[in-house]
Enzyme design. Structure first.
Site, mmCIF file in Angstrom:
data_model
loop_
_atom_site.group_PDB
_atom_site.id
_atom_site.type_symbol
_atom_site.label_atom_id
_atom_site.label_comp_id
_atom_site.label_asym_id
_atom_site.label_seq_id
_atom_site.Cartn_x
_atom_site.Cartn_y
_atom_site.Cartn_z
ATOM 1 N N ASP A 19 -4.242 -2.635 -1.194
ATOM 2 C CA ASP A 19 -3.136 -2.367 -0.273
ATOM 3 C C ASP A 19 -1.860 -3.069 -0.743
ATOM 4 O O ASP A 19 -1.923 -4.115 -1.385
ATOM 5 C CB ASP A 19 -3.531 -2.855 1.131
ATOM 6 C CG ASP A 19 -2.604 -2.302 2.210
ATOM 7 O OD1 ASP A 19 -1.865 -1.334 1.939
ATOM 8 O OD2 ASP A 19 -2.606 -2.848 3.326
ATOM 9 N N ASN A 67 -4.801 8.929 4.659
ATOM 10 C CA ASN A 67 -3.670 8.999 3.724
ATOM 11 C C ASN A 67 -3.103 10.421 3.564
ATOM 12 O O ASN A 67 -1.981 10.600 3.086
ATOM 13 C CB ASN A 67 -4.044 8.452 2.334
ATOM 14 C CG ASN A 67 -4.151 6.938 2.292
ATOM 15 O OD1 ASN A 67 -4.865 6.384 1.459
ATOM 16 N ND2 ASN A 67 -3.453 6.245 3.185
HETATM 17 C C1 FPP Z 1 -2.095 1.275 -0.609
HETATM 18 O O1 FPP Z 1 -0.742 0.930 -0.736
HETATM 19 C C2 FPP Z 1 -2.583 2.017 -1.734
HETATM 20 C C3 FPP Z 1 -2.921 3.337 -1.695
HETATM 21 C C4 FPP Z 1 -2.795 4.188 -0.514
HETATM 22 C C5 FPP Z 1 -3.454 4.031 -2.853
HETATM 23 C C6 FPP Z 1 -4.098 3.217 -3.909
HETATM 24 C C7 FPP Z 1 -3.719 3.816 -5.185
HETATM 25 C C8 FPP Z 1 -3.539 3.150 -6.354
HETATM 26 C C9 FPP Z 1 -3.803 1.727 -6.522
HETATM 27 C C10 FPP Z 1 -2.993 3.824 -7.552
HETATM 28 C C11 FPP Z 1 -3.829 4.890 -8.170
HETATM 29 C C12 FPP Z 1 -5.274 4.711 -8.093
HETATM 30 C C13 FPP Z 1 -6.130 4.851 -9.135
HETATM 31 C C14 FPP Z 1 -7.582 4.736 -8.899
HETATM 32 C C15 FPP Z 1 -5.663 5.092 -10.495
HETATM 33 P P1 FPP Z 1 0.243 1.398 0.410
HETATM 34 O O2 FPP Z 1 1.017 2.544 -0.129
HETATM 35 O O3 FPP Z 1 -0.497 1.641 1.666
HETATM 36 O O4 FPP Z 1 1.145 0.122 0.541
HETATM 37 P P2 FPP Z 1 1.961 -0.342 1.837
HETATM 38 O O5 FPP Z 1 0.929 -0.648 2.887
HETATM 39 O O6 FPP Z 1 2.669 -1.563 1.344
HETATM 40 O O7 FPP Z 1 2.886 0.779 2.195
#
Ligand code: FPP
Length: 243
Positions: A19, A67
């Site tokens: 996250d 998501n």
């Molecule tokens: C949370 O950050 C992360 C995600 C929803 C997606 C996770 C994806 C990756 C790490 C990149 C690609 C994955 C792979 C396996 C190559 P957020 O966007 O919810 O952050 P925030 O809470 O700060 O808005």
């Protein structure tokens, strides 16, 4: 540094709620997608280190069922990023004995992403050193409902009696069938939530929460989480044997 950790003191299965990509981007005045791109670099670092240390199972929460509610351009950027990441890492995964696995309702993914995913799963199926599981379009509650429906169908068809439903049988009907439960769950970005991740499987998992945003989560912090894990006294509801 990595060779000093004995295999016995390592968690067999580490699951991570990655996250903070968006907040990382915001902090640097970048678009959110750039945070996801940087997050993919952390994925690479942690997968490589886990494999080197001898962790057998690594599960990453890459895209939740919830998501899908994000803006279309962010969802589509994440899907493209996932596809390009898998293509780029295929050779290294094969060379290092990493088998890719996926849990979640992947039928909802765009065809192009799904095809790359299935191809990577096929091409890495002989990997024996580590199983890398990506939770995609994943919901813990949905997974439990799917298992309940499958069992209810078997009972309805007369193939099984309700009294046959044990914890082991239920586990065998989850998306994670055949996988051990996570020993350690890591969550980055400082939220104290489970967010619908592996609800059944984490009953006795140790939890490590760090304020570090996922794109800043690197080797040192992962080693720190493993060292914290080693200090935990896992009693699984029983009392310590020395008492
Ligand atoms: C949370 O950050 C992360 C995600 C929803 C997606 C996770 C994806 C990756 C790490 C990149 C690609 C994955 C792979 C396996 C190559 P957020 O966007 O919810 O952050 P925030 O809470 O700060 O808005």
């Amino acid at each position: 540094m990595t060779s000093t950790i004995s295999k016995e003191s390592l968690p067999k299965h580490v699951a991570i709620i990655m996250d903070g990509n968006g907040r990382w981007a915001e902090k640097h005045a970048f678009p959110r997608v750039r945070g996801h791109r940087k997050g993919a670099e952390s994925v690479r670092t942690i997968v490589t280190l886990s494999r080197k240390l001898g962790i057998s199972w690594l599960t990453l929460y890459a895209f939740s069922e919830e998501n899908w509610k994000r803006p279309t351009h962010e969802v589509s950027a994440l899907m493209k990023l996932l596809g390009s990441f898998l293509k780029r890492e295929l050779k290294e995964m094969k060379e290092n004995g990493i088998r890719l696995n996926v849990i979640g309702r992947t039928e909802k993914l765009p065809t192009a992403t799904r095809e790359i995913l299935l191809d990577t799963i096929r091409q890495t199926s002989h990997g024996r050193r580590m199983v890398l599981t990506l939770a995609l379009s994943y919901s813990g509650r949905q997974e439990i409902l799917d298992a309940a429906s499958a069992l209810a169908r078997k009972v309805k068809n007369g193939d099984m009696d309700p009294a046959d439903i044990t914890e082991d049988l239920f586990s065998a009907n989850l998306y994670t069938s055949g996988m051990p439960d996570p020993d350690l769950v890591i969550r980055t970005s400082g939220e104290y939530r489970i967010s619908n991740f592996l609800l059944w499987q984490i009953s006795y998992s140790e939890i490590y929460i760090t304020p570090t945003l996922w794109p800043d989560f690197g080797e040192a912090e992962f080693l720190n989480a493993l060292s914290e894990y080693r200090k935990r006294d896992r009693r699984f509801g029983a009392v310590a044997t020395t008492q």
